[in-house]
Design a protein around this motif. Structure first.
Motif, PDB file in Angstrom:
ATOM      1  N   GLY A 120     108.632  42.625   6.836  1.00  0.00           N
ATOM      2  CA  GLY A 120     109.229  41.763   7.842  1.00  0.00           C
ATOM      3  C   GLY A 120     109.049  42.261   9.260  1.00  0.00           C
ATOM      4  N   THR A 121     108.121  43.201   9.469  1.00  0.00           N
ATOM      5  CA  THR A 121     107.922  43.786  10.794  1.00  0.00           C
ATOM      6  C   THR A 121     106.463  43.682  11.216  1.00  0.00           C
ATOM      7  OG1 THR A 121     109.724  45.362  10.465  1.00  0.00           O
ATOM      8  CG2 THR A 121     108.158  45.871  12.201  1.00  0.00           C
ATOM      9  N   LEU A 122     106.242  43.188  12.420  1.00  0.00           N
ATOM     10  CA  LEU A 122     104.916  43.126  13.022  1.00  0.00           C
ATOM     11  C   LEU A 122     104.947  43.880  14.348  1.00  0.00           C
ATOM     12  CD1 LEU A 122     104.144  39.386  12.274  1.00  0.00           C
ATOM     13  CD2 LEU A 122     102.770  41.300  11.452  1.00  0.00           C
ATOM     14  N   LEU A 123     103.887  44.625  14.609  1.00  0.00           N
ATOM     15  CA  LEU A 123     103.799  45.434  15.824  1.00  0.00           C
ATOM     16  C   LEU A 123     102.976  44.697  16.873  1.00  0.00           C
ATOM     17  CD1 LEU A 123     104.480  48.267  17.044  1.00  0.00           C
ATOM     18  CD2 LEU A 123     102.202  48.979  16.256  1.00  0.00           C
ATOM     19  N   ILE A 124     103.558  44.482  18.052  1.00  0.00           N
ATOM     20  CA  ILE A 124     102.885  43.793  19.154  1.00  0.00           C
ATOM     21  C   ILE A 124     102.296  44.809  20.117  1.00  0.00           C
ATOM     22  CG2 ILE A 124     103.206  42.277  21.145  1.00  0.00           C
ATOM     23  CD1 ILE A 124     105.447  40.919  19.707  1.00  0.00           C
ATOM     24  N   LYS A 145     107.204  32.940  18.172  1.00  0.00           N
ATOM     25  CA  LYS A 145     107.759  31.672  17.720  1.00  0.00           C
ATOM     26  C   LYS A 145     107.375  31.421  16.264  1.00  0.00           C
ATOM     27  CE  LYS A 145     107.288  29.612  22.328  1.00  0.00           C
ATOM     28  NZ  LYS A 145     106.603  28.560  23.126  1.00  0.00           N
ATOM     29  N   GLN A 146     108.277  30.747  15.571  1.00  0.00           N
ATOM     30  CA  GLN A 146     107.983  30.243  14.236  1.00  0.00           C
ATOM     31  C   GLN A 146     108.112  28.729  14.340  1.00  0.00           C
ATOM     32  OE1 GLN A 146     109.887  28.904  11.150  1.00  0.00           O
ATOM     33  NE2 GLN A 146     107.712  28.690  10.670  1.00  0.00           N
ATOM     34  N   GLY A 147     106.951  28.063  14.429  1.00  0.00           N
ATOM     35  CA  GLY A 147     106.953  26.656  14.775  1.00  0.00           C
ATOM     36  C   GLY A 147     107.400  26.502  16.215  1.00  0.00           C
ATOM     37  N   ALA A 148     108.418  25.684  16.452  1.00  0.00           N
ATOM     38  CA  ALA A 148     108.937  25.506  17.808  1.00  0.00           C
ATOM     39  C   ALA A 148     110.120  26.421  18.103  1.00  0.00           C
ATOM     40  CB  ALA A 148     109.360  24.049  18.004  1.00  0.00           C
ATOM     41  N   THR A 149     110.537  27.198  17.123  1.00  0.00           N
ATOM     42  CA  THR A 149     111.699  28.066  17.290  1.00  0.00           C
ATOM     43  C   THR A 149     111.301  29.413  17.879  1.00  0.00           C
ATOM     44  OG1 THR A 149     112.777  27.043  15.378  1.00  0.00           O
ATOM     45  CG2 THR A 149     113.626  29.175  16.107  1.00  0.00           C
ATOM     46  N   LEU A 179     111.527  39.529  10.484  1.00  0.00           N
ATOM     47  CA  LEU A 179     110.751  38.322  10.227  1.00  0.00           C
ATOM     48  C   LEU A 179     110.748  38.017   8.724  1.00  0.00           C
ATOM     49  CD1 LEU A 179     107.727  39.104  12.578  1.00  0.00           C
ATOM     50  CD2 LEU A 179     109.800  37.803  13.104  1.00  0.00           C
ATOM     51  N   THR A 180     110.513  36.770   8.383  1.00  0.00           N
ATOM     52  CA  THR A 180     110.511  36.358   6.978  1.00  0.00           C
ATOM     53  C   THR A 180     109.144  36.641   6.357  1.00  0.00           C
ATOM     54  OG1 THR A 180     112.097  34.597   7.473  1.00  0.00           O
ATOM     55  CG2 THR A 180     110.893  34.447   5.385  1.00  0.00           C
ATOM     56  N   PRO A 181     109.077  37.495   5.334  1.00  0.00           N
ATOM     57  CA  PRO A 181     107.787  37.795   4.708  1.00  0.00           C
ATOM     58  C   PRO A 181     107.081  36.530   4.220  1.00  0.00           C
ATOM     59  CG  PRO A 181     109.454  39.332   3.952  1.00  0.00           C
ATOM     60  CD  PRO A 181     110.176  38.274   4.741  1.00  0.00           C
ATOM     61  N   GLY A 182     105.775  36.484   4.486  1.00  0.00           N
ATOM     62  CA  GLY A 182     104.975  35.349   4.052  1.00  0.00           C
ATOM     63  C   GLY A 182     104.959  34.190   5.023  1.00  0.00           C
ATOM     64  N   VAL A 183     105.777  34.239   6.083  1.00  0.00           N
ATOM     65  CA  VAL A 183     105.841  33.162   7.072  1.00  0.00           C
ATOM     66  C   VAL A 183     104.928  33.508   8.252  1.00  0.00           C
ATOM     67  CG1 VAL A 183     107.344  31.976   8.732  1.00  0.00           C
ATOM     68  CG2 VAL A 183     108.140  32.429   6.410  1.00  0.00           C
ATOM     69  N   THR A 184     104.229  32.494   8.782  1.00  0.00           N
ATOM     70  CA  THR A 184     103.305  32.691   9.894  1.00  0.00           C
ATOM     71  C   THR A 184     104.022  32.474  11.228  1.00  0.00           C
ATOM     72  OG1 THR A 184     101.411  32.015   8.566  1.00  0.00           O
ATOM     73  CG2 THR A 184     101.154  31.916  10.951  1.00  0.00           C
TER      74      THR A 184
END
Length: 213
Positions: A120-124, A145-149, A179-184
């Motif tokens: 659930g972690t991404l490094l920017i 963002k996840q979609g418009a959120t 972050l939600t695993p598997g979600v773009t």
């Protein structure tokens, strides 16, 4: 006597073996079974079926939609995709004192999509050659963002910051967790000037998103 293939040690019958096709096919199928990509609904279903996994096994889990391999340390480890990266050399400017995702004179936006890993972690990592038309500051951050959120808004505490009229290469790196695993998710560069009376310039912009295991 059944022989074994030299690489995978898969069994196959010899001319002198009994002509029992079902037995020979069963032996081959059982030998191949654990060497294919196994498929399960989730980790619990996998662990219930594979009570004694062998290092090198690979399994797909529908939830969270990821490949895993059984490592030598006796743990299932995610096969994490590599970093997502985007680079734009064209310089753009802004006089906005609030964060904006578009620059005057430079299109398209600096944006990257990436899928959250099981952690659930991404490094920017975001950076550019930055300058200001005065001695004031210019800021480069990123929104998530996840979609418009909006999941994580651009902020000064997560920004590459440069002050003065000389162009200076600057970048910042920080994790986004929960972050939600598997979600773009979509990651977009965001820019601002410390004062609307000043013009902030950004060139050679880049954005890299790295999954964290």
């Amino acid at each position: 006597m059944v022989a074994l293939t030299p690489l995978g040690s898969l069994p196959y019958p010899q001319p002198a073996d009994n002509a029992d096709i079902p037995v020979h096919l069963q032996s081959l199928a059982e030998a191949v079974d654990g060497r294919t990509v196994l498929r399960f609904a989730d980790g619990a279903a996998r662990d219930a079926k594979l009570t004694d996994p062998i290092p090198g096994m690979v399994a797909w889990l529908n939830n969270p939609g990821r490949f895993y391999y059984f490592a030598a340390d006796k743990r299932w480890t995610a096969l994490v995709p590599g970093p997502s990266h985007w680079y734009i050399s064209t310089a753009g400017t802004t006089t906005s004192a609030a964060y904006v995702e578009t620059l005057t004179g430079a299109t398209p936006p600096l944006a990257v999509t990436a899928t959250a890993p099981p952690s659930g972690t991404l490094l920017i990592t975001v950076g550019a050659r930055i300058s200001n038309s005065s001695a004031n500051l210019a800021y480069l951050s990123a929104s998530v963002k996840q979609g418009a959120t909006v999941v994580s808004a651009a902020a000064d505490t997560r920004a590459a910051i440069v002050g003065g009229t000389n162009q200076v290469s600057s970048c910042i790196q920080y994790p986004v967790s929960g972050l939600t695993p598997g979600v773009t998710y979509t990651f977009t560069g965001a820019y601002r000037s410390a004062a609307a009376a000043n013009t902030a310039t950004f060139a050679n912009r880049f954005l890299t998103i790295t999954p964290m295991v």
